[in-house]
Design a protein around this motif. Structure first.
Motif, short mmCIF file in Angstrom:
data_model
loop_
_atom_site.label_atom_id
_atom_site.label_comp_id
_atom_site.label_asym_id
_atom_site.label_seq_id
_atom_site.Cartn_x
_atom_site.Cartn_y
_atom_site.Cartn_z
N VAL A 1 12.96 35.81 13.62
CA VAL A 1 13.59 36.95 12.98
C VAL A 1 14.95 37.18 13.65
CG1 VAL A 1 13.43 39.42 12.48
CG2 VAL A 1 11.38 37.99 12.40
N ALA A 2 15.98 37.32 12.82
CA ALA A 2 17.34 37.49 13.35
C ALA A 2 18.20 38.22 12.33
CB ALA A 2 17.94 36.10 13.65
N ASP A 3 19.32 38.72 12.79
CA ASP A 3 20.30 39.34 11.91
C ASP A 3 21.17 38.22 11.33
OD1 ASP A 3 19.57 42.07 12.28
OD2 ASP A 3 20.49 41.99 14.26
N VAL A 4 20.77 37.69 10.18
CA VAL A 4 21.44 36.55 9.59
C VAL A 4 21.99 36.82 8.20
CG1 VAL A 4 20.20 34.79 10.91
CG2 VAL A 4 19.22 35.66 8.76
N ALA A 5 21.98 38.11 7.80
CA ALA A 5 22.39 38.42 6.44
C ALA A 5 23.35 39.60 6.41
CB ALA A 5 21.15 38.74 5.60
N GLN A 6 24.00 39.72 5.28
CA GLN A 6 24.83 40.88 5.01
C GLN A 6 24.40 41.42 3.66
OE1 GLN A 6 28.99 39.85 4.31
NE2 GLN A 6 28.40 37.75 3.89
N THR A 7 24.52 42.71 3.48
CA THR A 7 24.14 43.33 2.22
C THR A 7 25.07 42.88 1.12
OG1 THR A 7 23.34 45.23 3.46
CG2 THR A 7 23.68 45.54 1.10
N ALA A 8 24.49 42.48 0.00
CA ALA A 8 25.30 42.07 -1.14
C ALA A 8 25.99 43.30 -1.74
CB ALA A 8 24.43 41.39 -2.19
N GLY A 9 27.07 43.08 -2.39
CA GLY A 9 27.71 44.20 -3.07
C GLY A 9 29.11 44.17 -2.86
N ALA B 1 18.22 41.01 -1.85
CA ALA B 1 19.37 41.92 -1.97
C ALA B 1 20.50 41.54 -1.01
CB ALA B 1 18.92 43.36 -1.70
N ASN B 2 20.25 40.58 -0.15
CA ASN B 2 21.22 40.23 0.88
C ASN B 2 21.83 38.85 0.65
OD1 ASN B 2 20.65 42.65 2.11
ND2 ASN B 2 19.37 41.76 3.71
N LEU B 3 22.93 38.60 1.34
CA LEU B 3 23.59 37.31 1.35
C LEU B 3 23.50 36.71 2.75
CD1 LEU B 3 26.86 38.35 -0.54
CD2 LEU B 3 24.89 37.14 -1.49
N VAL B 4 23.40 35.39 2.83
CA VAL B 4 23.38 34.72 4.13
C VAL B 4 24.77 34.85 4.76
CG1 VAL B 4 23.12 32.51 5.31
CG2 VAL B 4 21.56 33.13 3.45
N ASP B 5 24.80 35.24 6.01
CA ASP B 5 26.05 35.37 6.77
C ASP B 5 26.15 34.15 7.68
OD1 ASP B 5 27.69 36.11 9.15
OD2 ASP B 5 27.90 38.00 8.05
N PHE B 6 27.04 33.20 7.33
CA PHE B 6 27.11 31.93 8.04
C PHE B 6 27.41 32.07 9.53
CE2 PHE B 6 28.27 29.80 3.75
CZ PHE B 6 26.94 29.78 3.39
N PRO B 7 28.37 32.90 9.94
CA PRO B 7 28.59 33.06 11.39
C PRO B 7 27.36 33.59 12.13
CG PRO B 7 30.50 33.84 10.18
CD PRO B 7 29.43 33.59 9.16
N ARG B 8 26.63 34.49 11.50
CA ARG B 8 25.41 35.00 12.14
C ARG B 8 24.33 33.92 12.24
NH1 ARG B 8 24.68 41.03 9.46
NH2 ARG B 8 26.53 41.94 10.43
N VAL B 9 24.26 33.05 11.22
CA VAL B 9 23.31 31.93 11.28
C VAL B 9 23.70 31.00 12.42
CG1 VAL B 9 22.45 29.87 10.07
CG2 VAL B 9 22.64 32.06 8.85
N GLU B 10 24.99 30.70 12.55
CA GLU B 10 25.43 29.85 13.64
C GLU B 10 25.02 30.42 14.99
OE1 GLU B 10 29.68 29.35 13.10
OE2 GLU B 10 29.38 27.63 11.77
N ALA B 11 25.23 31.73 15.17
CA ALA B 11 24.89 32.38 16.44
C ALA B 11 23.38 32.38 16.68
CB ALA B 11 25.42 33.81 16.46
N GLY C 1 10.65 31.60 -15.66
CA GLY C 1 11.37 31.13 -14.48
C GLY C 1 11.64 32.20 -13.45
N THR C 2 11.71 31.74 -12.21
CA THR C 2 11.99 32.60 -11.06
C THR C 2 13.04 31.93 -10.19
OG1 THR C 2 10.10 31.61 -9.88
CG2 THR C 2 9.68 33.67 -11.07
N ARG C 3 13.96 31.24 -10.82
CA ARG C 3 14.96 30.42 -10.10
C ARG C 3 15.85 31.27 -9.19
NH1 ARG C 3 16.78 25.42 -10.33
NH2 ARG C 3 15.58 24.92 -12.16
N THR C 4 16.29 32.44 -9.66
CA THR C 4 17.11 33.31 -8.82
C THR C 4 16.27 34.50 -8.36
OG1 THR C 4 17.91 34.75 -10.59
CG2 THR C 4 19.15 32.71 -10.19
N ALA C 5 16.76 35.19 -7.35
CA ALA C 5 16.05 36.38 -6.87
C ALA C 5 15.92 37.41 -7.99
CB ALA C 5 16.77 36.97 -5.66
N GLN C 6 16.98 37.59 -8.78
CA GLN C 6 16.91 38.56 -9.87
C GLN C 6 15.93 38.12 -10.95
OE1 GLN C 6 18.62 41.72 -9.86
NE2 GLN C 6 16.88 41.93 -11.25
#
Length: 160
Positions: free
Chosen positions: A152-160, A67-77, A29-34
Motif C-alpha cells: 500500500v502506497a500513495d501512488v495516485a492522484q485524484t482525477a478531475g 476515481a484516481n489516476l496513477v501518479d508516475f513519480p509517486r510510483v517511481e518513489a 463489458g467492464t473494460r473501463t472503470a466507468q
C-alpha cells in the motif's frame, strides 16, 4: 457459468491463496472503470483498476481506485524504479498474460512488483477485473492487497 481460460486462471490462482472469488460476467463489458461501475451499479471509486506501468527495471502493476489516476513519480518513489510510463497494450499483456480491461492481480504471467493505492482501503468492498474485459469479482481491500502481495502506497492522484 462458463468462463474463458483467463478467468479460470484468476479463480485458480486466488484459490491457491485461500481466496474464493465470486466472479460475475457482464456481457456489456467492464473494460473501463466507468463501464464496470455502470454494469455493477456502484460508484467508480469502488472499482480497483489494474494499471500496468513500464519502468527501466521492468513492469509494475498498480491497483488504484477507479476515481484516481496513477501518479508516475509517486510510483517511481514507492517501487524504487525509474523511467515509469504507461505500458503499451502489448507490454501489459506480455507482463500479465491479460488483455487491458481484464487485468487481474492474481495468476500473472510474470512476477512483478504490485503497488496498491491507499484510497482502496476506504471501501468495505472493491470490484476487480477477473481476467477478461467482461468479468469482475468483489473483494475486501485487505484480502486483495494481501492476496496480490501488494504494498500500500500513495501512488495516485485524484482525477478531475
Amino acid at each position: 457459468m462458463s468462463f474463458k481460460a483467463a478467468t479460470h486462471r484468476v479463480i485458480d490462482a486466488a484459490a491457491e491463496l485461500g481466496l474464493e472469488l465470486s466472479v460475475q460476467r457482464f456481457p456489456e463489458g467492464t473494460r473501463t472503470a466507468q463501464d464496470a461501475a455502470d454494469a455493477i451499479g456502484c460508484g467508480v471509486a469502488a472499482i480497483a483498476k489494474s494499471i500496468v506501468v513500464a519502468s527501466d527495471q521492468g513492469a509494475v502493476l498498480v491497483l488504484t481506485s477507479g476515481a484516481n489516476l496513477v501518479d508516475f513519480p509517486r510510483v517511481e518513489a514507492a517501487a524504487g524504479v525509474t523511467g515509469v510510463r504507461r505500458a503499451s497494450a502489448e507490454e501489459a499483456r506480455a507482463a500479465t498474460g491479460y488483455a487491458i480491461g481484464g487485468t487481474a492481480p492474481f495468476g500473472l504471467a510474470t512476477a512483478m512488483r504490485i503497488l496498491a493505492d491507499r484510497d482502496l482501503m476506504l471501501f468495505d468492498e472493491v470490484w476487480v477485473a477477473a481476467g477478461t474485459p467482461d468479468t469482475v469479482f468483489p473483494l475486501e481491500p485487505r484480502e486483495l492487497i494481501t492476496g496480490a502481495g501488494a504494498t500500500v502506497a500513495d501512488v495516485a492522484q485524484t482525477a478531475g
